[in-house]
Design a protein around this motif. Structure first.
Motif, PDB file in Angstrom:
ATOM      1  N   ALA A  51       7.061  -4.448  10.605  1.00 57.53           N
ATOM      2  CA  ALA A  51       6.862  -3.711   9.113  1.00 57.53           C
ATOM      3  C   ALA A  51       5.547  -4.243   8.725  1.00 57.53           C
ATOM      4  O   ALA A  51       4.859  -5.143   9.029  1.00 57.53           O
ATOM      5  N   ASP A  52       5.104  -3.481   7.894  1.00 59.68           N
ATOM      6  CA  ASP A  52       3.805  -3.757   7.054  1.00 59.68           C
ATOM      7  C   ASP A  52       3.905  -5.040   6.250  1.00 59.68           C
ATOM      8  O   ASP A  52       2.942  -5.601   5.998  1.00 59.68           O
TER       9      ASP A  52
ATOM     10  N   ALA B 280       0.951  -1.210  -0.078  1.00 58.15           N
ATOM     11  CA  ALA B 280      -0.049   0.204   0.001  1.00 58.15           C
ATOM     12  C   ALA B 280       0.935   1.201   0.098  1.00 58.15           C
ATOM     13  O   ALA B 280       2.124   1.302   0.217  1.00 58.15           O
ATOM     14  N   PRO B 281       0.330   2.337  -0.220  1.00 55.55           N
ATOM     15  CA  PRO B 281       1.141   3.514  -0.616  1.00 55.55           C
ATOM     16  C   PRO B 281       2.163   3.889   0.893  1.00 55.55           C
ATOM     17  O   PRO B 281       3.253   4.342   0.463  1.00 55.55           O
ATOM     18  N   ASN B 282       1.693   3.772   1.818  1.00 51.97           N
ATOM     19  CA  ASN B 282       2.480   4.060   3.105  1.00 51.97           C
ATOM     20  C   ASN B 282       2.988   2.914   3.766  1.00 51.97           C
ATOM     21  O   ASN B 282       3.433   3.223   4.953  1.00 51.97           O
ATOM     22  N   ASP B 283       2.975   1.841   3.164  1.00 53.57           N
ATOM     23  CA  ASP B 283       3.526   0.495   3.980  1.00 53.57           C
ATOM     24  C   ASP B 283       5.244   0.778   4.135  1.00 53.57           C
ATOM     25  O   ASP B 283       5.961   1.124   3.188  1.00 53.57           O
ATOM     26  N   THR B 284       5.743   0.311   5.202  1.00 53.72           N
ATOM     27  CA  THR B 284       7.044   0.357   5.448  1.00 53.72           C
ATOM     28  C   THR B 284       7.161  -1.306   4.909  1.00 53.72           C
ATOM     29  O   THR B 284       6.615  -2.444   5.391  1.00 53.72           O
ATOM     30  N   ILE B 285       8.247  -1.528   4.358  1.00 50.77           N
ATOM     31  CA  ILE B 285       8.779  -2.940   3.914  1.00 50.77           C
ATOM     32  C   ILE B 285      10.313  -3.234   4.169  1.00 50.77           C
ATOM     33  O   ILE B 285      10.991  -2.222   4.313  1.00 50.77           O
TER      34      ILE B 285
END
Length: 406
Positions: free
Chosen positions: A290-291, A203-208
């Protein structure tokens, strides 16, 4: 023809199957042997099949699991012995079945390795194949070419670690002779990376967090970048030489390292700005991790780390295959982690196969995938090739390939 053949002794394999079925003993079986031999070329009895002369064959993480880590237990249901390895291949068509269409003798091709329903002539297709999930096919033990998930794991097709191998017409894609071979040999693995991102995008604001900066990890970074996902990414590399390559593959990367128990969590804590909890002697954990975690090595310790680096009820995409037997799954139960395995090429939402999208991108997007081929060997140098991959700290190997004399 010259062929590098993988096998286990008949007695060893029979005893292993007895232990597994009746004694429920699933300890690691005897190592697979590799032997370079002269043997007859594979016959081509099927009307929709093609014989291909090998030009280039890469050493995949699947091969590393089998021949470097000796962790073929988890993969044994998808192999048929004796087989010739080599699932990432480029070659020249030398023989065509009577009903093959769309290709000609002498054309250069890159090959999608999975042998699913269509290649086996099965109709109707099984449910996974009908939905475009070919690597989940229910007929890997079905009709010709018999047992084996893919070229390079099936005894009747041969594989790219031999002078010739067989492929179904649906598996080959013709490529121009003007295109660099180093570029095309990366397409099968790039398709795996692309499949993971297309099926499990951030998703746009996910941390990976991405674990691994070998060829599959770097290709996944390139896939994220070319598809427009510019999220913040922490790459947990194994070796220092991988850092610059990771930063080249994606513009928004921070690099940490996996050396030593707990080190990956320290980098992750700093990246996520969250506290790491250490409960000796157990694995650390991060409250609200993390997302999205892409695990690109398949190594047991790294997969287990991924389950604890992901936030509660978040997603871990397990992509690598280097050896993941006996993984501790506690985090899935206690933290509600969702685990997915995208595997090989399939049909994407736009109706195209991942393999074809990967090929188009490799040809037209100026991706730096050619630079990932760092080591080249002749097939009789297979021991040196495997040693280079086993000792990456010294060799600085990313992708190693076998070159054939054509």
């Amino acid at each position: 023809m010259k062929a590098l053949v993988a096998n286990v002794g008949v007695k060893n394999e029979a005893w292993y199957r007895v232990k597994t079925k009746f004694l429920r003993n699933i300890e690691s079986p005897a190592a697979i042997s590799l032997e370079l031999i002269q043997t007859a070329e594979p016959a081509n009895p099927a009307p929709h099949w093609i014989k291909i002369r090998s030009i280039y064959s890469a050493i995949s993480d699947f091969d590393e699991a089998l021949f470097i880590r000796n962790d073929w237990l988890a993969l044994s249901g998808f192999l048929s012995f004796p087989f010739v390895p080599g699932c990432e291949n480029i070659g020249i068509i030398t023989e065509i079945g009577q009903q093959v269409q769309g290709v000609e003798l002498g054309e250069r091709v890159v090959v999608n390795p999975v042998i699913a329903c269509q290649a086996r002539g099965i109709t109707p297709l099984c449910d996974p194949c009908s939905s475009g999930n070919y690597s989940m096919c229910r007929n890997f033990w079905g009709p010709f070419p018999g047992p084996g998930m893919m070229i390079g794991a099936c005894k009747n097709t041969s594989g790219g670690w031999a002078d010739s191998f067989l492929a179904h017409e649906s598996q080959v894609r013709t490529i121009s002779r003007s295109v660099e071979t180093d570029q095309m040999i990366m397409v099968p693995e790039f398709a795996r990376a692309l499949r993971a991102v297309l099926q499990h995008p951030p998703a746009p604001n996910d941390t990976i967090i991405m674990i691994g900066a070998g060829s599959l990890g770097l290709l996944t970074l390139m896939a994220l970048n070319v598809l427009g996902y510019h999220n913040r990414i922490l790459v947990l590399a194994e070796h220092s030489f991988e850092e610059d390559r990771a930063r080249t593959a994606h513009p928004n990367v921070q690099v940490g390292f996996t050396h030593g128990r707990g080190t990956a969590f320290e980098f992750a804590g700093d990246f996520l700005k969250k506290k790491v909890h250490y409960v000796s002697p157990h694995r650390p954990t991060i409250a609200g991790g993390a997302d999205l975690v892409y695990e690109t090595t398949g190594i047991r310790d790294n997969v287990e780390d991924a389950l604890y680096l992901a936030g509660e009820e978040k997603k871990v995409v397990v992509m690598g295959m280097k050896g993941f037997s006996n993984i501790n799954m506690t985090a899935i139960m206690l933290r509600g982690i969702r685990v997915f395995g995208p595997s090989f090429s399939g049909t994407e939402s736009q109706g195209k196969e991942t393999f074809d999208i990967a090929l188009e991108m490799a040809l037209g997007k100026s991706l730096p995938i050619t630079e990932l081929v760092t080591h080249r060997f002749m097939i009789d140098q297979y021991r040196e090739a495997l040693t280079a991959l086993e000792n990456r700290a010294a060799s600085k190997a990313i992708k190693a390939v076998f070159q054939h004399i054509v």
